[in-house]
Motif scaffolding. Structure first.
Motif, PDB file in Angstrom:
ATOM      1  N   THR A 188      51.840  31.068  36.470  1.00  0.00           N
ATOM      2  CA  THR A 188      51.183  31.922  35.560  1.00  0.00           C
ATOM      3  C   THR A 188      50.145  33.058  36.262  1.00  0.00           C
ATOM      4  N   LEU A 189      49.533  31.989  36.845  1.00  0.00           N
ATOM      5  CA  LEU A 189      48.215  32.916  37.869  1.00  0.00           C
ATOM      6  C   LEU A 189      48.617  33.880  38.137  1.00  0.00           C
ATOM      7  N   PRO A 190      49.704  34.402  38.922  1.00  0.00           N
ATOM      8  CA  PRO A 190      49.270  36.517  39.066  1.00  0.00           C
ATOM      9  C   PRO A 190      49.761  36.759  38.179  1.00  0.00           C
ATOM     10  N   ARG A 191      50.579  36.918  37.147  1.00  0.00           N
ATOM     11  CA  ARG A 191      51.017  36.556  35.813  1.00  0.00           C
ATOM     12  C   ARG A 191      49.256  37.292  35.431  1.00  0.00           C
ATOM     13  N   LEU A 192      48.552  36.103  35.741  1.00  0.00           N
ATOM     14  CA  LEU A 192      47.012  36.676  34.710  1.00  0.00           C
ATOM     15  C   LEU A 192      45.586  37.366  34.988  1.00  0.00           C
ATOM     16  N   ILE A 193      46.127  37.144  36.649  1.00  0.00           N
ATOM     17  CA  ILE A 193      45.203  37.416  37.617  1.00  0.00           C
ATOM     18  C   ILE A 193      45.316  38.591  38.467  1.00  0.00           C
ATOM     19  N   GLY A 194      46.458  38.551  38.391  1.00  0.00           N
ATOM     20  CA  GLY A 194      47.636  39.497  39.797  1.00  0.00           C
ATOM     21  C   GLY A 194      47.519  39.311  40.794  1.00  0.00           C
ATOM     22  N   LEU A 195      48.268  39.001  41.854  1.00  0.00           N
ATOM     23  CA  LEU A 195      49.169  39.063  42.969  1.00  0.00           C
ATOM     24  C   LEU A 195      48.687  38.266  44.210  1.00  0.00           C
ATOM     25  N   ARG A 196      47.535  39.825  44.313  1.00  0.00           N
ATOM     26  CA  ARG A 196      46.259  39.080  45.721  1.00  0.00           C
ATOM     27  C   ARG A 196      44.975  38.552  45.652  1.00  0.00           C
ATOM     28  N   ARG A 197      44.858  38.028  44.231  1.00  0.00           N
ATOM     29  CA  ARG A 197      43.509  37.034  43.666  1.00  0.00           C
ATOM     30  C   ARG A 197      44.586  35.751  43.390  1.00  0.00           C
ATOM     31  N   ALA A 198      46.010  35.797  43.714  1.00  0.00           N
ATOM     32  CA  ALA A 198      46.297  34.512  43.678  1.00  0.00           C
ATOM     33  C   ALA A 198      46.464  33.916  44.517  1.00  0.00           C
ATOM     34  N   GLN A 199      47.079  34.719  45.118  1.00  0.00           N
ATOM     35  CA  GLN A 199      47.448  34.436  46.459  1.00  0.00           C
ATOM     36  C   GLN A 199      45.796  34.163  47.518  1.00  0.00           C
ATOM     37  N   ASP A 200      45.063  34.365  46.863  1.00  0.00           N
ATOM     38  CA  ASP A 200      43.258  34.402  47.602  1.00  0.00           C
ATOM     39  C   ASP A 200      43.048  32.564  47.207  1.00  0.00           C
ATOM     40  N   LEU A 201      43.452  32.210  45.980  1.00  0.00           N
ATOM     41  CA  LEU A 201      43.197  31.182  45.407  1.00  0.00           C
ATOM     42  C   LEU A 201      43.625  30.113  45.596  1.00  0.00           C
ATOM     43  N   ILE A 202      45.416  30.555  45.869  1.00  0.00           N
ATOM     44  CA  ILE A 202      46.313  29.215  46.337  1.00  0.00           C
ATOM     45  C   ILE A 202      46.383  29.185  47.476  1.00  0.00           C
ATOM     46  N   LEU A 203      45.869  30.293  49.121  1.00  0.00           N
ATOM     47  CA  LEU A 203      46.247  29.971  50.187  1.00  0.00           C
ATOM     48  C   LEU A 203      44.280  29.396  50.417  1.00  0.00           C
ATOM     49  N   THR A 204      43.857  29.853  49.855  1.00  0.00           N
ATOM     50  CA  THR A 204      42.101  29.226  50.486  1.00  0.00           C
ATOM     51  C   THR A 204      41.357  28.097  50.104  1.00  0.00           C
ATOM     52  N   ASN A 205      42.265  27.853  48.760  1.00  0.00           N
ATOM     53  CA  ASN A 205      41.748  26.691  47.732  1.00  0.00           C
ATOM     54  C   ASN A 205      39.830  26.998  47.255  1.00  0.00           C
ATOM     55  N   ARG A 206      39.784  28.228  47.682  1.00  0.00           N
ATOM     56  CA  ARG A 206      38.354  28.620  47.470  1.00  0.00           C
ATOM     57  C   ARG A 206      38.110  28.064  45.461  1.00  0.00           C
ATOM     58  N   ARG A 207      36.876  27.361  45.415  1.00  0.00           N
ATOM     59  CA  ARG A 207      36.335  27.333  44.041  1.00  0.00           C
ATOM     60  C   ARG A 207      36.270  28.837  42.884  1.00  0.00           C
ATOM     61  N   VAL A 208      36.526  28.669  41.876  1.00  0.00           N
ATOM     62  CA  VAL A 208      36.421  29.902  40.988  1.00  0.00           C
ATOM     63  C   VAL A 208      35.435  28.952  40.285  1.00  0.00           C
ATOM     64  N   THR A 209      34.284  29.458  39.518  1.00  0.00           N
ATOM     65  CA  THR A 209      33.580  29.590  39.112  1.00  0.00           C
ATOM     66  C   THR A 209      33.535  29.772  37.332  1.00  0.00           C
ATOM     67  N   ALA A 210      33.366  28.868  36.363  1.00  0.00           N
ATOM     68  CA  ALA A 210      33.911  29.433  35.116  1.00  0.00           C
ATOM     69  C   ALA A 210      33.315  31.044  34.591  1.00  0.00           C
ATOM     70  N   GLN A 211      32.531  31.346  35.773  1.00  0.00           N
ATOM     71  CA  GLN A 211      31.740  32.881  35.449  1.00  0.00           C
ATOM     72  C   GLN A 211      33.095  33.796  35.652  1.00  0.00           C
ATOM     73  N   GLU A 212      32.744  33.407  37.106  1.00  0.00           N
ATOM     74  CA  GLU A 212      34.289  34.433  37.620  1.00  0.00           C
ATOM     75  C   GLU A 212      34.965  34.082  37.080  1.00  0.00           C
ATOM     76  N   ALA A 213      35.261  33.220  36.755  1.00  0.00           N
ATOM     77  CA  ALA A 213      37.007  33.177  35.393  1.00  0.00           C
ATOM     78  C   ALA A 213      36.909  33.877  34.737  1.00  0.00           C
ATOM     79  N   VAL A 214      36.144  34.155  33.795  1.00  0.00           N
ATOM     80  CA  VAL A 214      36.158  34.892  32.837  1.00  0.00           C
ATOM     81  C   VAL A 214      36.009  35.780  33.254  1.00  0.00           C
ATOM     82  N   GLU A 215      35.915  36.759  34.749  1.00  0.00           N
ATOM     83  CA  GLU A 215      35.144  38.067  34.652  1.00  0.00           C
ATOM     84  C   GLU A 215      36.612  38.422  35.205  1.00  0.00           C
ATOM     85  N   ILE A 216      37.280  38.005  35.747  1.00  0.00           N
ATOM     86  CA  ILE A 216      39.264  38.052  36.244  1.00  0.00           C
ATOM     87  C   ILE A 216      40.061  37.863  35.224  1.00  0.00           C
TER      88      ILE A 216
END
Length: 276
Positions: A151-179
């Motif tokens: 699901t994640l790469p289909r919503l936000i693209g592979l590059r962003r999905a790699q970032d979120l899954i591999l680094t575990n960085r926190r995404v705020t609600a505001q960033e979530a709507v922006e991406i």
């Protein structure tokens, strides 16, 4: 449903609301929650009374993901136990993703791991401003479940999905709507009302057509253009010949609001002898 049911289910005005109700464990995905969610998802999918589903959490968390304490306690039987849990949970996820009615997810607080996977499953995802999202898996040496890697790469693209899954960085609600991870962010106190507004609009719509829209979007990721065009042609032809299509077109020509929840279409709404 019992008083201790870890996922509650209520239906009102065509909207089925599923609530992860184990706030004491921050709605972690335990075997009990997975089984209950699978059961309630199947009820929603099969019920003619339910025209739209809302999924949310209780307490200050949406869901912190898998029950790590359980993973630690199963010892040498860990592989079999985790496979069983994931299999039941995935049956629930698949049912929610493919049921013939739309899904609104209302993210009332932090969503991590499998909770993150559930959060982004909605056709419409509304997040409270206090919500945030973390993949979390690799931080404890694990890998995604709940469909996140699909699901994640289909919503936000592979590059962003790699970032979120591999680094575990926190995404705020505001960033979530922006991406494009969520549909809308609202103040915490407005979350329930915002989710219901969306659900009411969807429940009042042509649920058969919406179901086919879900199916087309789901299948389109793996289809060729020619295959998708063929699927769209068949779907729109079937819809046009069906009661919702007849009612919708008749309402358009008659310059009135379509009634998809009543019996107008089933009673024989027709566009015969009308002109534009």
């Amino acid at each position: 449903m019992t008083i201790d049911d870890p996922v509650t289910f209520a239906v009102e005005n065509g909207i089925g609301t599923l609530t992860l109700a184990s706030s004491a464990t921050r709605n972690g995905i335990s075997p009990a929650i997975a089984r209950s969610l699978r059961e309630k998802a199947s009820l929603c999918a099969a019920s003619d009374e339910v025209r739209c589903v809302v999924l949310t959490g209780s307490g200050p968390f949406f869901s912190v993901g898998g029950d790590i304490a359980l993973f630690a306690s199963v010892g040498t039987d860990a592989q079999a136990q985790v496979l069983q849990l994931a299999s039941v949970f995935h049956e629930a996820v698949h049912k929610l993703a493919t049921m013939p009615k739309p899904l609104v997810t209302a993210i009332n607080g932090p969503a991590a791991g499998a909770g993150f996977s559930l959060a982004i499953l909605g056709d419409i995802t509304i997040a409270a401003v206090s919500a945030h999202f973390t993949a979390a898996y690799s931080a404890v040496g694990l890998t995604p479940d709940g469909g996140m890697s699909w699901t994640l790469p289909r919503l936000i693209g592979l590059r962003r999905a790699q970032d979120l899954i591999l680094t575990n960085r926190r995404v705020t609600a505001q960033e979530a709507v922006e991406i494009g991870l969520v549909t809308q962010v609202v103040p915490d106190g407005d979350l329930a009302a915002a989710a219901i507004r969306y659900a009411e609009r969807l429940a009042a719509g042509p649920t058969g057509a919406l179901a086919q829209c879900r199916a087309l979007l789901f299948a389109g990721h793996n289809a060729t253009l020619a295959e998708q065009l063929d699927a769209e042609a068949k779907s729109i032809a079937d819809a046009c010949a069906g009661p919702e299509g007849r009612e919708g077109v008749a309402a358009f020509i008659e310059k009135r609001a379509a009634d998809f929840t009543g019996q107008r279409a089933a009673a024989g709404a027709t566009i015969n002898n009308h002109t534009g």
